[in-house]
Design a protein around this motif. Structure first.
Motif, PDB file in Angstrom:
ATOM      1  N   VAL A  13       0.833  -1.211   0.000  1.00 52.91           N
ATOM      2  CA  VAL A  13       0.000   0.000   0.000  1.00 52.91           C
ATOM      3  C   VAL A  13       0.865   1.257   0.000  1.00 52.91           C
ATOM      4  O   VAL A  13       0.581   2.245  -0.679  1.00 52.91           O
ATOM      5  CB  VAL A  13      -0.951   0.010   1.219  1.00 52.91           C
ATOM      6  CG1 VAL A  13      -1.667   1.338   1.342  1.00 52.91           C
ATOM      7  CG2 VAL A  13      -1.981  -1.108   1.084  1.00 52.91           C
ATOM      8  N   ARG A  14       1.939   1.215   0.763  1.00 55.45           N
ATOM      9  CA  ARG A  14       2.854   2.367   0.816  1.00 55.45           C
ATOM     10  C   ARG A  14       3.378   2.690  -0.580  1.00 55.45           C
ATOM     11  O   ARG A  14       3.422   3.844  -0.998  1.00 55.45           O
ATOM     12  CB  ARG A  14       4.015   2.021   1.766  1.00 55.45           C
ATOM     13  CG  ARG A  14       4.954   3.160   2.101  1.00 55.45           C
ATOM     14  CD  ARG A  14       4.437   3.963   3.266  1.00 55.45           C
ATOM     15  NE  ARG A  14       4.599   5.385   3.076  1.00 55.45           N
ATOM     16  CZ  ARG A  14       5.705   6.077   3.385  1.00 55.45           C
ATOM     17  NH1 ARG A  14       6.735   5.476   3.908  1.00 55.45           N
ATOM     18  NH2 ARG A  14       5.761   7.369   3.182  1.00 55.45           N
ATOM     19  N   SER A  17       0.563   4.194  -2.819  1.00 51.73           N
ATOM     20  CA  SER A  17       0.231   5.602  -2.619  1.00 51.73           C
ATOM     21  C   SER A  17       1.392   6.488  -3.060  1.00 51.73           C
ATOM     22  O   SER A  17       1.183   7.596  -3.535  1.00 51.73           O
ATOM     23  CB  SER A  17      -0.200   5.890  -1.180  1.00 51.73           C
ATOM     24  OG  SER A  17       0.820   5.598  -0.291  1.00 51.73           O
ATOM     25  N   ALA A 102     -11.165   3.705   8.053  1.00 53.32           N
ATOM     26  CA  ALA A 102      -9.718   3.968   8.066  1.00 53.32           C
ATOM     27  C   ALA A 102      -8.905   2.743   8.453  1.00 53.32           C
ATOM     28  O   ALA A 102      -7.797   2.550   7.990  1.00 53.32           O
ATOM     29  CB  ALA A 102      -9.404   5.130   8.997  1.00 53.32           C
ATOM     30  N   GLU A 103      -9.444   1.908   9.313  1.00 52.27           N
ATOM     31  CA  GLU A 103      -8.658   0.759   9.774  1.00 52.27           C
ATOM     32  C   GLU A 103      -8.994  -0.533   9.034  1.00 52.27           C
ATOM     33  O   GLU A 103      -8.424  -1.576   9.319  1.00 52.27           O
ATOM     34  CB  GLU A 103      -8.868   0.561  11.274  1.00 52.27           C
ATOM     35  CG  GLU A 103      -7.983   1.472  12.101  1.00 52.27           C
ATOM     36  CD  GLU A 103      -7.948   1.038  13.549  1.00 52.27           C
ATOM     37  OE1 GLU A 103      -7.173   0.121  13.855  1.00 52.27           O
ATOM     38  OE2 GLU A 103      -8.721   1.590  14.347  1.00 52.27           O
ATOM     39  N   PHE A 108      -9.168   1.214   0.578  1.00 54.19           N
ATOM     40  CA  PHE A 108      -8.049   2.114   0.338  1.00 54.19           C
ATOM     41  C   PHE A 108      -8.612   3.417  -0.221  1.00 54.19           C
ATOM     42  O   PHE A 108      -9.136   3.464  -1.325  1.00 54.19           O
ATOM     43  CB  PHE A 108      -7.084   1.469  -0.665  1.00 54.19           C
ATOM     44  CG  PHE A 108      -5.826   2.256  -0.958  1.00 54.19           C
ATOM     45  CD1 PHE A 108      -5.593   3.508  -0.415  1.00 54.19           C
ATOM     46  CD2 PHE A 108      -4.846   1.726  -1.781  1.00 54.19           C
ATOM     47  CE1 PHE A 108      -4.431   4.218  -0.683  1.00 54.19           C
ATOM     48  CE2 PHE A 108      -3.673   2.424  -2.071  1.00 54.19           C
ATOM     49  CZ  PHE A 108      -3.473   3.672  -1.526  1.00 54.19           C
ATOM     50  N   VAL A 109      -8.538   4.471   0.593  1.00 53.46           N
ATOM     51  CA  VAL A 109      -9.056   5.775   0.171  1.00 53.46           C
ATOM     52  C   VAL A 109      -7.885   6.702  -0.128  1.00 53.46           C
ATOM     53  O   VAL A 109      -6.981   6.843   0.685  1.00 53.46           O
ATOM     54  CB  VAL A 109      -9.937   6.418   1.266  1.00 53.46           C
ATOM     55  CG1 VAL A 109     -10.470   7.767   0.793  1.00 53.46           C
ATOM     56  CG2 VAL A 109     -11.089   5.497   1.646  1.00 53.46           C
TER      57      VAL A 109
ATOM     58  N   GLU B  46      -4.349   4.639  15.434  1.00 52.67           N
ATOM     59  CA  GLU B  46      -4.232   3.640  14.376  1.00 52.67           C
ATOM     60  C   GLU B  46      -4.848   4.167  13.080  1.00 52.67           C
ATOM     61  O   GLU B  46      -4.295   3.989  12.004  1.00 52.67           O
ATOM     62  CB  GLU B  46      -4.924   2.328  14.786  1.00 52.67           C
ATOM     63  CG  GLU B  46      -4.145   1.491  15.794  1.00 52.67           C
ATOM     64  CD  GLU B  46      -4.224   2.032  17.219  1.00 52.67           C
ATOM     65  OE1 GLU B  46      -5.002   2.993  17.473  1.00 52.67           O
ATOM     66  OE2 GLU B  46      -3.504   1.520  18.092  1.00 52.67           O
ATOM     67  N   GLN B  50      -2.875   4.902   9.528  1.00 56.42           N
ATOM     68  CA  GLN B  50      -3.358   4.275   8.302  1.00 56.42           C
ATOM     69  C   GLN B  50      -3.671   5.323   7.239  1.00 56.42           C
ATOM     70  O   GLN B  50      -3.327   5.171   6.071  1.00 56.42           O
ATOM     71  CB  GLN B  50      -4.627   3.463   8.646  1.00 56.42           C
ATOM     72  CG  GLN B  50      -4.826   2.247   7.795  1.00 56.42           C
ATOM     73  CD  GLN B  50      -3.588   1.376   7.729  1.00 56.42           C
ATOM     74  OE1 GLN B  50      -2.994   1.059   8.746  1.00 56.42           O
ATOM     75  NE2 GLN B  50      -3.168   1.026   6.527  1.00 56.42           N
ATOM     76  N   ILE B  53      -0.554   6.826   5.685  1.00 57.86           N
ATOM     77  CA  ILE B  53       0.088   5.936   4.715  1.00 57.86           C
ATOM     78  C   ILE B  53      -0.697   5.913   3.401  1.00 57.86           C
ATOM     79  O   ILE B  53      -0.126   6.032   2.329  1.00 57.86           O
ATOM     80  CB  ILE B  53       0.224   4.518   5.315  1.00 57.86           C
ATOM     81  CG1 ILE B  53       1.319   4.549   6.392  1.00 57.86           C
ATOM     82  CG2 ILE B  53       0.540   3.494   4.239  1.00 57.86           C
ATOM     83  CD1 ILE B  53       1.353   3.337   7.275  1.00 57.86           C
ATOM     84  N   GLN B  54      -2.016   5.773   3.499  1.00 52.92           N
ATOM     85  CA  GLN B  54      -2.827   5.734   2.276  1.00 52.92           C
ATOM     86  C   GLN B  54      -2.738   7.038   1.499  1.00 52.92           C
ATOM     87  O   GLN B  54      -2.804   7.047   0.274  1.00 52.92           O
ATOM     88  CB  GLN B  54      -4.296   5.442   2.617  1.00 52.92           C
ATOM     89  CG  GLN B  54      -4.502   4.036   3.135  1.00 52.92           C
ATOM     90  CD  GLN B  54      -5.975   3.648   3.209  1.00 52.92           C
ATOM     91  OE1 GLN B  54      -6.869   4.465   3.006  1.00 52.92           O
ATOM     92  NE2 GLN B  54      -6.231   2.388   3.519  1.00 52.92           N
ATOM     93  N   GLN B  83       5.215   0.371  10.097  1.00 53.47           N
ATOM     94  CA  GLN B  83       4.570   0.128   8.806  1.00 53.47           C
ATOM     95  C   GLN B  83       5.384   0.729   7.670  1.00 53.47           C
ATOM     96  O   GLN B  83       4.838   1.164   6.657  1.00 53.47           O
ATOM     97  CB  GLN B  83       3.148   0.690   8.818  1.00 53.47           C
ATOM     98  CG  GLN B  83       2.268  -0.054   9.807  1.00 53.47           C
ATOM     99  CD  GLN B  83       0.878   0.537   9.875  1.00 53.47           C
ATOM    100  OE1 GLN B  83       0.042   0.270   9.034  1.00 53.47           O
ATOM    101  NE2 GLN B  83       0.638   1.364  10.878  1.00 53.47           N
ATOM    102  N   ASN B  84       6.700   0.737   7.886  1.00 55.94           N
ATOM    103  CA  ASN B  84       7.599   1.175   6.821  1.00 55.94           C
ATOM    104  C   ASN B  84       7.354   2.633   6.441  1.00 55.94           C
ATOM    105  O   ASN B  84       7.511   3.024   5.294  1.00 55.94           O
ATOM    106  CB  ASN B  84       7.416   0.249   5.598  1.00 55.94           C
ATOM    107  CG  ASN B  84       8.483   0.462   4.551  1.00 55.94           C
ATOM    108  OD1 ASN B  84       9.580   0.938   4.888  1.00 55.94           O
ATOM    109  ND2 ASN B  84       8.186   0.130   3.314  1.00 55.94           N
ATOM    110  N   ALA B  85       6.930   3.426   7.419  1.00 54.54           N
ATOM    111  CA  ALA B  85       6.664   4.833   7.144  1.00 54.54           C
ATOM    112  C   ALA B  85       7.465   5.724   8.099  1.00 54.54           C
ATOM    113  O   ALA B  85       6.985   6.758   8.569  1.00 54.54           O
ATOM    114  CB  ALA B  85       5.174   5.124   7.239  1.00 54.54           C
ATOM    115  N   ASP B  87       9.733   7.619   7.428  1.00 56.31           N
ATOM    116  CA  ASP B  87      10.098   8.913   6.837  1.00 56.31           C
ATOM    117  C   ASP B  87       9.008   9.968   6.983  1.00 56.31           C
ATOM    118  O   ASP B  87       9.238  11.139   6.706  1.00 56.31           O
ATOM    119  CB  ASP B  87      10.424   8.711   5.351  1.00 56.31           C
ATOM    120  CG  ASP B  87       9.261   8.085   4.590  1.00 56.31           C
ATOM    121  OD1 ASP B  87       8.668   7.128   5.124  1.00 56.31           O
ATOM    122  OD2 ASP B  87       8.942   8.552   3.481  1.00 56.31           O
ATOM    123  N   ILE B  88       7.810   9.572   7.392  1.00 54.89           N
ATOM    124  CA  ILE B  88       6.755  10.575   7.580  1.00 54.89           C
ATOM    125  C   ILE B  88       7.017  11.332   8.880  1.00 54.89           C
ATOM    126  O   ILE B  88       7.126  10.722   9.949  1.00 54.89           O
ATOM    127  CB  ILE B  88       5.354   9.919   7.608  1.00 54.89           C
ATOM    128  CG1 ILE B  88       5.058   9.237   6.259  1.00 54.89           C
ATOM    129  CG2 ILE B  88       4.272  10.948   7.935  1.00 54.89           C
ATOM    130  CD1 ILE B  88       3.711   8.519   6.188  1.00 54.89           C
TER     131      ILE B  88
END
Lengths: 330, 136
Positions: A13-14, A17, A102-103, A108-109, B46, B50, B53-54, B83-85, B87-88
């Motif tokens: 997903v990362r 986006s 969201a969870e 996927f928005v 959470e 999420q 990331i999206q 969650q591999n983020a 860098d945010i």
């Protein structure tokens, strides 16, 4: 970029986006990632939701997500909001109506700003659909910006177009006009508890019956007009949206049964190719004309009424077209 | 051709309904040419992670007036990192005492925290500076 495409194919997903972001930012070489995923696209059902600002598109999308999740279908949403013509900034507020998902990993928005594009969507929508598609989303909902009469670009991207109407937006002449009122596969009359909903329903039905079979890709499909109850009555609202969901799926099935999907795909592909041609041919010329100062000189000449814009454009075109290899060489 | 626009998520979590500041900031950031997404009230951390990331945002701005900041900021950092983020960036605002602000920044739970009375232009300048440095 190739790596990014591979990660998207693996369902990251990362990465997905980020790829949409690179498309929006027009990062060079992004097309390499698209090349990587392109062959895997074309499996999802794309649903467009359009209508005036405040008609309830986001709230409807939110409930539609629920309706599809109750069938365990995965859903991708591309929600478009306008970019400021003055600052280039944007407040992307559609998502605020959809945060209860969201969870949910099945949803996927992604919010998109128009970034100057006309037509009610952003330039990245076409590829954004591809990205959601390879992530394996069963349904992809594209919510346009709040539109007026003319922004119909969504028909180049969606299999099923829903036009959301609300009472109080004008008399029956509005329903007869070209543009938005012609593109619906399904009409939704939202906020149906309000004054004027019955009248709007009648006018829309009249319009649909008059225009049946006259134009449109899906000959033989009579555009249904659905009344959706106020969100203030959650049960009735959910019930009407479930009906809407079934109608949407019925429309898709109709396209499949009558072999009309391929026609829609042709239209989408044509739009994508012209967009790509535009980027490959016109954009570099424009950039060169701007950076060399020629644009400013042309503006000056035109302002002084020395030369009209068409002659100027013709001169530029001739210069660049001369460099084109002739078809026998190519 | 390239046109990189800063994307930022503004968030309110828990039972905290003081959102005047965050709404004002949303407007200010939009007017400075950024793309702003606001979560609305009563989200969970959470959900915020999420959403970040999206939406592939550069920065999450968390506004807190409940006193839960010493738990919330490290938790959000952890959720993004896992969650591999990583860098945010996370920035904060709201009713957060000076000592806590320093500690949270020192511990790496937030990149910066802006207290009450901070002008929008201070925040905009900080964001532009750090994003320009990152893109080099």
């Amino acid at each position: 970029m190739k790596e990014l495409g591979k990660r998207v194919l693996a369902g990251d997903v990362r990465a997905a986006s980020r790829l949409i972001r690179n498309l929006e930012d027009q990062i060079a070489d992004t097309y390499i990632a698209i090349q990587e995923i392109f062959k895997e696209t074309g499996k999802s059902h794309v649903i467009g939701i359009t209508g005036a600002p405040g008609a309830g598109k986001s709230t409807l999308t939110d409930e539609l997500i629920c309706a599809y999740r109750s069938q365990e279908k995965s859903v991708g949403v591309l929600a478009v909001d306008p970019t400021s013509p003055f600052t280039g900034g944007a407040l992307l507020g559609d998502r605020i109506r959809m945060l209860r998902h969201a969870e949910d990993k099945g949803v996927f928005v992604r919010s998109l700003a128009t970034r100057g594009a006309m037509g009610g969507i952003s330039k990245a929508v076409g590829e954004g659909i591809h990205v959601m598609d390879v992530l394996g989303k069963d349904k992809i909902i594209v919510e346009t910006v709040g539109v007026g009469q003319q922004e119909v670009e969504i028909i180049n991207h969606a299999h099923t177009v829903i036009v959301v109407l609300v009472p109080g937006m004008g008399d029956e002449i509005q329903a007869l006009k070209a543009g938005l009122m012609e593109i619906a596969d399904i009409f939704v009359i939202n906020k149906a508890d309000r004054d004027g909903a019955g009248k709007l329903y009648k006018e829309t039905m009249n319009m649909v019956q008059m225009s049946r079979d006259k134009y449109g890709i899906a000959k033989g499909w009579t555009t249904p007009v659905l009344l959706v109850e106020s969100v203030l009555e959650p049960h009735k609202f959910a019930e009407s949206v479930t009906k809407l969901r079934d109608k949407i799926d019925e429309h898709y099935q109709f396209l499949v049964d009558h072999d009309l999907i391929s026609e829609r795909m042709r239209r989408k592909t044509a739009a994508e190719i012209s967009e790509a041609l535009w980027g490959a041919i016109l954009a570099p010329i424009l950039e060169e004309v701007e950076s060399s100062g020629e644009m400013q000189r042309m503006i000056d000449k035109s302002l002084l009424k020395e030369v009209d814009p068409y002659t100027l454009a013709d001169e530029v075109a001739k210069r660049y077209l001369k460099e084109r290899p002739t078809s026998s060489e190519a | 051709m390239e046109n990189q626009i800063i994307r930022i998520l503004l968030a309110k979590t828990g039972l905290d309904s003081h959102d005047k500041g965050v709404r004002l900031l949303a407007r200010g950031l939009k007017d400075s040419g950024m793309e702003v997404i606001y979560t609305g009230l009563y989200r969970t951390l959470e959900e915020v992670a999420q959403t970040a990331i999206q939406e592939d945002v550069d920065i999450v701005g968390l506004s807190m007036h409940t006193g839960a900041h010493n738990q919330a900021f490290p938790r959000l950092r952890e959720l993004l990192n896992s969650q591999n983020a990583g860098d945010i960036l996370i920035i904060g605002g709201g009713a957060i005492p000076r000592d806590d602000q320093l500690e949270l920044v020192e511990a790496g739970s937030a990149a910066a925290i802006f207290g009450p009375g901070t002008s929008t232009s201070t925040i905009v300048d900080w964001i532009n500076k750090i994003m320009a440095a990152r893109r080099k």
